[in-house]
Write a protein that holds these residues in place. Structure first.
Motif, PDB file in Angstrom:
ATOM      1  N   GLY A   1     -14.544  47.047 -41.809  1.00 32.94           N
ATOM      2  CA  GLY A   1     -14.042  48.146 -42.639  1.00 32.94           C
ATOM      3  C   GLY A   1     -13.459  49.261 -41.806  1.00 32.94           C
ATOM      4  N   ARG A   2     -14.179  49.654 -40.785  1.00 31.34           N
ATOM      5  CA  ARG A   2     -13.701  50.732 -39.907  1.00 31.34           C
ATOM      6  C   ARG A   2     -12.397  50.328 -39.231  1.00 31.34           C
TER       7      ARG A   2
ATOM      8  N   VAL B   1     -11.016  37.887 -53.585  1.00 31.43           N
ATOM      9  CA  VAL B   1     -12.460  37.704 -53.745  1.00 31.43           C
ATOM     10  C   VAL B   1     -12.950  38.370 -55.022  1.00 31.43           C
ATOM     11  N   LEU B   2     -12.434  39.547 -55.343  1.00 32.04           N
ATOM     12  CA  LEU B   2     -12.890  40.229 -56.547  1.00 32.04           C
ATOM     13  C   LEU B   2     -12.455  39.508 -57.820  1.00 32.04           C
TER      14      LEU B   2
ATOM     15  N   ARG C   1     -18.309  38.931 -54.166  1.00 33.20           N
ATOM     16  CA  ARG C   1     -17.834  40.230 -54.676  1.00 33.20           C
ATOM     17  C   ARG C   1     -18.694  41.363 -54.135  1.00 33.20           C
ATOM     18  N   ASN C   2     -20.002  41.156 -54.106  1.00 30.07           N
ATOM     19  CA  ASN C   2     -20.909  42.169 -53.582  1.00 30.07           C
ATOM     20  C   ASN C   2     -20.629  42.447 -52.106  1.00 30.07           C
ATOM     21  N   LEU C   3     -20.328  41.414 -51.347  1.00 31.34           N
ATOM     22  CA  LEU C   3     -20.003  41.595 -49.935  1.00 31.34           C
ATOM     23  C   LEU C   3     -18.768  42.480 -49.764  1.00 31.34           C
TER      24      LEU C   3
ATOM     25  N   MET D   1     -16.129  47.834 -48.735  1.00 35.86           N
ATOM     26  CA  MET D   1     -15.636  49.074 -49.342  1.00 35.86           C
ATOM     27  C   MET D   1     -16.486  50.285 -49.000  1.00 35.86           C
ATOM     28  N   GLU D   2     -17.787  50.121 -48.945  1.00 29.25           N
ATOM     29  CA  GLU D   2     -18.615  51.268 -48.566  1.00 29.25           C
ATOM     30  C   GLU D   2     -18.294  51.725 -47.146  1.00 29.25           C
ATOM     31  N   ALA D   3     -18.080  50.782 -46.242  1.00 31.36           N
ATOM     32  CA  ALA D   3     -17.707  51.149 -44.876  1.00 31.36           C
ATOM     33  C   ALA D   3     -16.350  51.843 -44.851  1.00 31.36           C
ATOM     34  N   VAL D   4     -15.410  51.313 -45.608  1.00 31.25           N
ATOM     35  CA  VAL D   4     -14.071  51.905 -45.649  1.00 31.25           C
ATOM     36  C   VAL D   4     -14.125  53.315 -46.233  1.00 31.25           C
TER      37      VAL D   4
END
Length: 97
Positions: free
Chosen positions: A2-3, A28-29, A37-39, A45-48
């Protein structure tokens, strides 16, 4: 990942893999199972978002580049963290002020 992805995108990298990551998230979504999807949402997305949030306008450009399913998952994630109706990086930043 993500980063690296948000950094490459916000610095203007035109390497094909940058668009490929956006495409893979959307794929994937749409087609992945719940774990996949959770991954994408919780892992990537949380990392991004942690990197895109302080990036200001560059983060907004990243957010705008998301496909429709990714954009909806992204907005749901922001809203889950910040409260009802806060679904974009800009809205999140305004709430924090």
């Amino acid at each position: 990942m993500g980063r690296a992805h948000v950094h490459a995108f916000t610095s203007g990298c035109k390497a094909p893999w940058v668009q490929d990551v956006f495409d893979a998230m959307e794929h994937v979504l749409v087609h992945g199972d719940g774990e996949a999807r959770n991954l994408v949402v919780v892992g990537l997305m949380e990392a991004v978002q942690a990197w895109a949030y302080p990036a200001g306008e560059a983060g907004n450009r990243y957010e705008a580049k998301l496909g429709p399913h990714a954009a909806n998952a992204w907005a749901d994630l922001i809203e889950g963290w910040t409260g009802d109706g806060i679904r974009t990086l800009d809205a999140w930043r305004r709430k924090a002020q």
